[in-house]
Design a protein around this motif. Structure first.
Motif, mmCIF file in Angstrom:
data_model
loop_
_atom_site.group_PDB
_atom_site.id
_atom_site.type_symbol
_atom_site.label_atom_id
_atom_site.label_comp_id
_atom_site.label_asym_id
_atom_site.label_seq_id
_atom_site.Cartn_x
_atom_site.Cartn_y
_atom_site.Cartn_z
ATOM 1 N N VAL A 164 0.831 -1.304 0.191
ATOM 2 C CA VAL A 164 -0.011 0.008 0.100
ATOM 3 C C VAL A 164 0.889 1.310 -0.135
ATOM 4 O O VAL A 164 0.520 2.227 -0.731
ATOM 5 N N LYS A 165 1.841 1.136 0.911
ATOM 6 C CA LYS A 165 2.745 2.339 0.875
ATOM 7 C C LYS A 165 3.476 2.496 -0.390
ATOM 8 O O LYS A 165 3.632 3.869 -0.810
ATOM 9 N N ASN A 166 3.894 1.477 -1.212
ATOM 10 C CA ASN A 166 4.594 1.986 -2.509
ATOM 11 C C ASN A 166 3.556 2.055 -3.632
ATOM 12 O O ASN A 166 4.105 1.998 -4.692
ATOM 13 N N ASN A 167 2.460 2.005 -3.267
ATOM 14 C CA ASN A 167 1.226 2.417 -4.296
ATOM 15 C C ASN A 167 0.916 1.240 -5.350
ATOM 16 O O ASN A 167 0.420 1.617 -6.490
ATOM 17 N N SER A 168 1.523 0.315 -5.379
ATOM 18 C CA SER A 168 1.122 -0.950 -6.007
ATOM 19 C C SER A 168 -0.294 -1.566 -5.789
ATOM 20 O O SER A 168 -0.481 -2.443 -6.537
ATOM 21 N N LEU A 169 -0.751 -1.400 -4.476
ATOM 22 C CA LEU A 169 -1.961 -2.016 -4.222
ATOM 23 C C LEU A 169 -2.897 -1.158 -3.481
ATOM 24 O O LEU A 169 -2.165 -0.238 -2.465
ATOM 25 N N GLU A 170 -4.091 -1.085 -3.588
ATOM 26 C CA GLU A 170 -5.033 -0.293 -2.823
ATOM 27 C C GLU A 170 -5.971 -1.337 -2.385
ATOM 28 O O GLU A 170 -6.628 -2.220 -3.083
ATOM 29 N N LEU A 171 -6.309 -1.308 -1.002
ATOM 30 C CA LEU A 171 -7.329 -1.989 -0.269
ATOM 31 C C LEU A 171 -8.618 -1.521 -0.219
ATOM 32 O O LEU A 171 -8.622 -0.258 0.384
ATOM 33 N N LEU A 172 -9.480 -2.077 -0.595
ATOM 34 C CA LEU A 172 -10.875 -1.669 -0.366
ATOM 35 C C LEU A 172 -11.686 -2.669 0.633
ATOM 36 O O LEU A 172 -11.449 -3.872 0.323
ATOM 37 N N PHE A 173 -12.752 -2.161 1.236
ATOM 38 C CA PHE A 173 -13.276 -3.348 2.203
ATOM 39 C C PHE A 173 -14.766 -2.880 2.335
ATOM 40 O O PHE A 173 -15.307 -2.090 2.208
ATOM 41 N N ALA A 174 -15.408 -4.071 2.208
ATOM 42 C CA ALA A 174 -16.915 -4.166 2.216
ATOM 43 C C ALA A 174 -17.280 -5.253 3.396
ATOM 44 O O ALA A 174 -16.505 -6.209 3.797
ATOM 45 N N PHE A 175 -18.205 -4.969 4.226
ATOM 46 C CA PHE A 175 -18.493 -5.682 5.482
ATOM 47 C C PHE A 175 -19.646 -6.665 5.308
ATOM 48 O O PHE A 175 -20.306 -7.086 6.374
ATOM 49 N N SER A 176 -20.247 -6.515 3.958
ATOM 50 C CA SER A 176 -21.353 -7.464 3.637
ATOM 51 C C SER A 176 -21.327 -7.708 1.951
ATOM 52 O O SER A 176 -20.602 -7.013 1.350
ATOM 53 N N GLY A 177 -22.085 -8.814 1.677
ATOM 54 C CA GLY A 177 -21.980 -9.143 0.270
ATOM 55 C C GLY A 177 -22.791 -7.939 -0.539
ATOM 56 O O GLY A 177 -22.341 -7.415 -1.305
ATOM 57 N N GLN A 178 -23.616 -7.305 0.111
ATOM 58 C CA GLN A 178 -24.419 -6.269 -0.629
ATOM 59 C C GLN A 178 -23.484 -5.021 -0.708
ATOM 60 O O GLN A 178 -23.613 -4.515 -1.602
ATOM 61 N N GLU A 179 -22.862 -4.813 0.329
ATOM 62 C CA GLU A 179 -21.974 -3.445 0.430
ATOM 63 C C GLU A 179 -20.721 -3.744 -1.007
ATOM 64 O O GLU A 179 -20.688 -2.701 -1.352
ATOM 65 N N ALA A 180 -20.547 -5.108 -0.846
ATOM 66 C CA ALA A 180 -19.474 -5.337 -1.916
ATOM 67 C C ALA A 180 -19.883 -5.049 -3.305
ATOM 68 O O ALA A 180 -19.507 -4.425 -4.214
ATOM 69 N N LEU A 181 -21.154 -5.674 -3.459
ATOM 70 C CA LEU A 181 -21.886 -5.289 -4.773
ATOM 71 C C LEU A 181 -22.261 -3.725 -5.222
ATOM 72 O O LEU A 181 -21.799 -3.480 -6.237
ATOM 73 N N GLU A 182 -22.348 -3.199 -4.218
ATOM 74 C CA GLU A 182 -22.537 -1.516 -4.285
ATOM 75 C C GLU A 182 -21.404 -1.018 -4.633
ATOM 76 O O GLU A 182 -21.300 -0.031 -5.448
ATOM 77 N N LEU A 183 -20.313 -1.374 -4.042
ATOM 78 C CA LEU A 183 -19.124 -0.854 -4.259
ATOM 79 C C LEU A 183 -18.515 -1.130 -5.698
ATOM 80 O O LEU A 183 -18.076 -0.373 -6.548
ATOM 81 N N LEU A 184 -18.860 -2.531 -6.176
ATOM 82 C CA LEU A 184 -18.369 -2.693 -7.445
ATOM 83 C C LEU A 184 -19.146 -2.147 -8.662
ATOM 84 O O LEU A 184 -18.683 -1.761 -9.731
ATOM 85 N N GLU A 185 -20.403 -1.777 -8.327
ATOM 86 C CA GLU A 185 -21.339 -1.202 -9.387
ATOM 87 C C GLU A 185 -21.164 0.305 -9.594
ATOM 88 O O GLU A 185 -21.701 0.774 -10.378
ATOM 89 N N ARG A 186 -20.412 0.867 -8.599
ATOM 90 C CA ARG A 186 -20.299 2.154 -8.701
ATOM 91 C C ARG A 186 -19.406 2.770 -9.938
ATOM 92 O O ARG A 186 -19.664 3.915 -10.500
ATOM 93 N N ASP A 187 -18.568 2.131 -10.403
ATOM 94 C CA ASP A 187 -17.815 2.365 -11.504
ATOM 95 C C ASP A 187 -18.062 1.343 -12.770
ATOM 96 O O ASP A 187 -18.087 0.229 -12.371
ATOM 97 N N ASN A 188 -18.048 1.835 -13.931
ATOM 98 C CA ASN A 188 -18.335 0.951 -15.135
ATOM 99 C C ASN A 188 -17.043 1.161 -16.142
ATOM 100 O O ASN A 188 -17.316 2.241 -16.705
ATOM 101 N N PRO A 189 -16.358 0.392 -16.263
ATOM 102 C CA PRO A 189 -16.218 -0.875 -15.748
ATOM 103 C C PRO A 189 -15.606 -0.874 -14.316
ATOM 104 O O PRO A 189 -15.066 0.243 -13.925
ATOM 105 N N PRO A 190 -15.672 -1.853 -13.289
ATOM 106 C CA PRO A 190 -15.283 -1.677 -11.818
ATOM 107 C C PRO A 190 -13.726 -1.363 -11.873
ATOM 108 O O PRO A 190 -13.201 -1.972 -12.665
ATOM 109 N N VAL A 191 -13.109 -0.556 -11.021
ATOM 110 C CA VAL A 191 -11.996 -0.483 -10.853
ATOM 111 C C VAL A 191 -11.250 -1.704 -9.940
ATOM 112 O O VAL A 191 -9.989 -1.588 -9.905
#
Length: 124
Positions: A24-51
């Motif tokens: 994360v510090k060297n910017n090779s990876l960005e971590l996103l978190f969701a605490f439910s399946g529904q929250e994960a789907l909403e996060l994925l659907e925000r961008d088209n195509p998903p990031v």
């Protein structure tokens, strides 16, 4: 590369941030978190195509299970790689996950060396 970790246990976020601190510090990876399946789907659907390029989801969650999430992600976003994690390394969950398109199946406690290899392969 952005990866999404889906787990109903909030302390997982701190663990992943600690284990992937260098990436994360060297910017090779960005971590996103969701605490439910529904929250994960909403996060994925925000961008088209998903990031997000990779989803790492717990199987046993209240509401939408990780296996249900896996099927929805593979249907809606077939280009996203998904790996599953379970506290129980039983053959039934393993087989369901692999049949539904899971890239990999991990058991808790997570072998972060194996997970890092998996992520590095996706990045190359």
């Amino acid at each position: 590369m952005k990866i999404l970790i889906v787990d109903d246990e909030k302390d997982v976020e701190m663990l992943f941030r600690q284990k992937f601190r260098k990436e994360v510090k060297n910017n090779s990876l960005e971590l996103l978190f969701a605490f439910s399946g529904q929250e994960a789907l909403e996060l994925l659907e925000r961008d088209n195509p998903p990031v997000v390029m990779y989803v790492f989801s717990d199987i046993n969650m209240p509401g939408m299970t990780g296996l249900e999430l896996l099927k929805l992600v593979k249907t809606r976003f077939p280009e996203i790689k998904v790996s599953m994690i379970s506290a129980y390394g039983d053959a039934e969950n393993y087989n369901k996950a692999k049949e539904s398109g899971a890239q990999e199946f991990f058991t808790k406690p997570i072998d972060f060396d194996s997970l890092k290899k998996e992520i590095n392969q996706l990045m190359n």
